[in-house]
Design a protein around this motif. Structure first.
Motif, PDB file in Angstrom:
ATOM      1  N   ALA A  88       0.834  -1.198   0.000  1.00 24.14           N
ATOM      2  CA  ALA A  88       0.000   0.000   0.000  1.00 24.14           C
ATOM      3  C   ALA A  88       0.870   1.250   0.000  1.00 24.14           C
ATOM      4  O   ALA A  88       0.574   2.231  -0.689  1.00 24.14           O
ATOM      5  CB  ALA A  88      -0.928  -0.007   1.209  1.00 24.14           C
ATOM      6  N   GLN A  89       1.973   1.209   0.742  1.00 23.89           N
ATOM      7  CA  GLN A  89       2.843   2.379   0.807  1.00 23.89           C
ATOM      8  C   GLN A  89       3.524   2.637  -0.526  1.00 23.89           C
ATOM      9  O   GLN A  89       3.701   3.799  -0.924  1.00 23.89           O
ATOM     10  CB  GLN A  89       3.909   2.197   1.892  1.00 23.89           C
ATOM     11  N   GLN A  96      -0.242  11.039  -6.200  1.00 23.64           N
ATOM     12  CA  GLN A  96      -0.739  12.208  -5.476  1.00 23.64           C
ATOM     13  C   GLN A  96      -2.261  12.195  -5.525  1.00 23.64           C
ATOM     14  O   GLN A  96      -2.852  11.641  -6.446  1.00 23.64           O
ATOM     15  CB  GLN A  96      -0.228  13.498  -6.114  1.00 23.64           C
ATOM     16  N   ILE A  97      -2.892  12.820  -4.542  1.00 21.18           N
ATOM     17  CA  ILE A  97      -4.348  12.884  -4.551  1.00 21.18           C
ATOM     18  C   ILE A  97      -4.800  14.316  -4.279  1.00 21.18           C
ATOM     19  O   ILE A  97      -4.270  14.992  -3.391  1.00 21.18           O
ATOM     20  CB  ILE A  97      -4.967  11.906  -3.526  1.00 21.18           C
ATOM     21  N   GLU A  98      -5.727  14.771  -5.105  1.00 18.59           N
ATOM     22  CA  GLU A  98      -6.344  16.079  -4.909  1.00 18.59           C
ATOM     23  C   GLU A  98      -7.847  15.877  -4.923  1.00 18.59           C
ATOM     24  O   GLU A  98      -8.425  15.478  -5.946  1.00 18.59           O
ATOM     25  CB  GLU A  98      -5.943  17.048  -6.024  1.00 18.59           C
ATOM     26  N   TYR A 128      -7.188   4.656  -3.725  1.00 24.21           N
ATOM     27  CA  TYR A 128      -8.370   4.957  -2.919  1.00 24.21           C
ATOM     28  C   TYR A 128      -8.693   3.800  -1.984  1.00 24.21           C
ATOM     29  O   TYR A 128      -9.044   4.006  -0.816  1.00 24.21           O
ATOM     30  CB  TYR A 128      -9.567   5.266  -3.823  1.00 24.21           C
ATOM     31  N   SER A 129      -8.560   2.565  -2.475  1.00 32.69           N
ATOM     32  CA  SER A 129      -8.906   1.403  -1.656  1.00 32.69           C
ATOM     33  C   SER A 129      -7.965   1.223  -0.475  1.00 32.69           C
ATOM     34  O   SER A 129      -8.298   0.517   0.485  1.00 32.69           O
ATOM     35  CB  SER A 129      -8.922   0.134  -2.499  1.00 32.69           C
ATOM     36  N   THR A 130      -6.781   1.847  -0.515  1.00 32.62           N
ATOM     37  CA  THR A 130      -5.884   1.778   0.640  1.00 32.62           C
ATOM     38  C   THR A 130      -6.300   2.747   1.735  1.00 32.62           C
ATOM     39  O   THR A 130      -5.827   2.635   2.867  1.00 32.62           O
ATOM     40  CB  THR A 130      -4.429   2.102   0.249  1.00 32.62           C
ATOM     41  N   ARG A 131      -7.196   3.689   1.400  1.00 24.80           N
ATOM     42  CA  ARG A 131      -7.593   4.721   2.364  1.00 24.80           C
ATOM     43  C   ARG A 131      -8.957   4.495   2.982  1.00 24.80           C
ATOM     44  O   ARG A 131      -9.134   4.646   4.187  1.00 24.80           O
ATOM     45  CB  ARG A 131      -7.612   6.093   1.674  1.00 24.80           C
ATOM     46  N   PHE A 157      -6.598  -4.773  -0.754  1.00 23.92           N
ATOM     47  CA  PHE A 157      -6.602  -3.793   0.337  1.00 23.92           C
ATOM     48  C   PHE A 157      -7.999  -3.609   0.929  1.00 23.92           C
ATOM     49  O   PHE A 157      -8.235  -2.680   1.687  1.00 23.92           O
ATOM     50  CB  PHE A 157      -6.050  -2.453  -0.145  1.00 23.92           C
ATOM     51  N   GLY A 158      -8.917  -4.500   0.557  1.00 25.73           N
ATOM     52  CA  GLY A 158     -10.239  -4.457   1.169  1.00 25.73           C
ATOM     53  C   GLY A 158     -11.370  -4.064   0.256  1.00 25.73           C
ATOM     54  O   GLY A 158     -12.534  -4.076   0.683  1.00 25.73           O
ATOM     55  N   ALA A 159     -11.073  -3.700  -0.995  1.00 27.14           N
ATOM     56  CA  ALA A 159     -12.145  -3.336  -1.922  1.00 27.14           C
ATOM     57  C   ALA A 159     -12.998  -4.571  -2.229  1.00 27.14           C
ATOM     58  O   ALA A 159     -12.480  -5.652  -2.461  1.00 27.14           O
ATOM     59  CB  ALA A 159     -11.570  -2.772  -3.213  1.00 27.14           C
TER      60      ALA A 159
END
Length: 291
Positions: A88-89, A96-98, A128-131, A157-159
Motif C-alpha cells: 500500500a505504501q 498524489q491525490i487532490e 483509494y482502496s488503501t484509504r 486492500f479491502g475493496a
C-alpha cells in the motif's frame, strides 16, 4: 499451457513490482515505441478512433498521438507489477491525490465514484482502496485465470469486487447501506441499457447505469480522473465535485453530461485515454461500422 502462461505473468509482475518505478516506466515507453512500429489490429483501432474524434488534426498528428498512446498503454501494463503486487505504501509513494470533496466526512451521502478509462485508472482506484472502504465494479476477462488474479490483487486492500452486470440489486443495497461504489461507464458494452449520445461529435453507445444506480441508491455521483504526471513523477488522482442535479429525469441527458465531462478531461491529455478500445463498436441503425 494456460497455467504456465499465468505463472509466467505472475513471475514477471512480481519482478517488476520490486524494480525501481522510474526504470519500469521507462522500459514501458521503450517497448511501446517498438510495438507501435509493428502493424496490428489495436494500432488500427487507435487510429480510427483518433480520426473520428479529432478530424481537425493531420494524419501526421494522428500518428504522433497514436504512438504516444501506445507508449502509455504498454507502460501501464508493466506498472501493473507495483499495482498488483506492491505494498500500500509503494502505491501511495507514486500517486498524489487532490480531492474537492471531504473524503473523511462521515455525514456524506452514499457516493458513486465515476471513473473513466485513462491509462492511470487502475492505480487511482488502488490508491483509494488503501484509504477508505469501497466496492468496485470490474469487467470479466476472457482468460479466467488472469481474471481471478486481477480480481484478487485489485481487492487485496479491502475493496469489494463486483462483476459488472451481475447484480444491480447488490450495488443498490450497498449504496443504501452507506458504502461507496466505484465504477466506469465510458466503454461500449452493447445497446442494452445504453443510449447513443455524442462523444466528440460521434454517436457513442453509452451506458445509462450510472443514472439508474444513483437514482435507486439515492447516491451522489462524483467523477474522478487519474493522470500520468510528466518526468516519471507518478500519477495524480483528482476527485471532482459531485455532478449537480444528477441524476436527472432523463437517462439520455445524463449520458450526454457524462460524455461532455469526459471530453473536457480527454483534451487535457488525449494521449492517455484508452483509444485501444472500440469505443464506437456499436453504431446507430443505418450507420456503417467503422472498424
Amino acid at each position: 499451457m494456460k497455467r504456465l502462461s499465468l505463472a509466467l505473468i505472475v513471475a514477471l509482475l512480481r519482478t517488476l513490482s520490486v524494480l525501481p518505478y522510474k526504470f519500469v516506466a521507462r522500459l514501458g515507453i521503450v517497448i511501446g515505441t517498438l510495438l507501435y512500429a509493428l502493424p496490428g489490429r489495436r494500432k488500427h483501432i487507435v487510429l480510427v478512433n483518433l480520426r473520428l474524434c479529432f478530424p481537425e488534426k493531420t494524419a501526421h498528428e494522428h500518428q504522433q498521438l497514436a504512438k504516444a498512446h501506445f507508449r502509455h498503454v504498454v507502460r501501464s501494463y508493466l506498472e501493473r507489477g507495483i499495482q498488483w503486487f506492491g505494498s500500500a505504501q509503494s502505491i501511495r509513494d507514486i500517486v498524489q491525490i487532490e480531492s474537492r470533496i471531504d473524503l473523511d466526512d462521515e455525514s456524506a451521502p452514499p457516493t458513486i465514484f465515476m471513473g473513466f478509462h485513462f491509462v492511470g485508472i487502475e492505480v487511482g482506484c488502488m490508491l483509494y482502496s488503501t484509504r477508505l472502504p469501497i466496492a468496485s465494479l470490474y469487467t470479466r476477462m476472457s482468460n479466467a485465470g488472469l481474471c481471478e488474479l486481477a480480481k484478487r490483487q485489485r481487492g487485496r486492500f479491502g475493496a469489494e469486487m463486483i462483476e459488472r452486470g451481475s447484480s444491480a440489486k447488490r450495488i443498490v443495497a450497498l449504496l443504501r447501506s452507506g458504502k461507496d461504489v466505484m465504477l466506469a461507464a465510458d466503454m461500449d458494452h452493447g445497446v442494452d441499457n445504453s443510449v447513443f449520445v455524442p462523444f466528440f461529435g460521434v454517436p457513442a453507445c453509452t451506458l445509462t447505469a450510472v443514472s439508474r444506480l444513483a437514482r435507486l441508491g439515492r447516491a451522489r455521483v462524483v467523477p474522478f480522473v487519474t493522470e500520468v504526471l510528466p518526468d516519471y513523477e507518478g500519477y495524480k488522482l483528482t476527485i471532482f465535485e459531485p455532478l449537480a442535479d444528477f441524476p436527472s429525469d432523463s437517462d439520455e441527458v445524463d449520458a450526454r453530461r457524462m460524455n461532455a465531462f469526459l471530453e473536457e478531461q480527454v483534451v487535457r491529455f488525449p494521449e492517455q485515454y484508452y483509444w485501444v478500445h472500440r469505443r464506437f463498436k456499436h453504431r446507430p441503425p443505418g450507420m456503417a461500422p467503422v472498424y
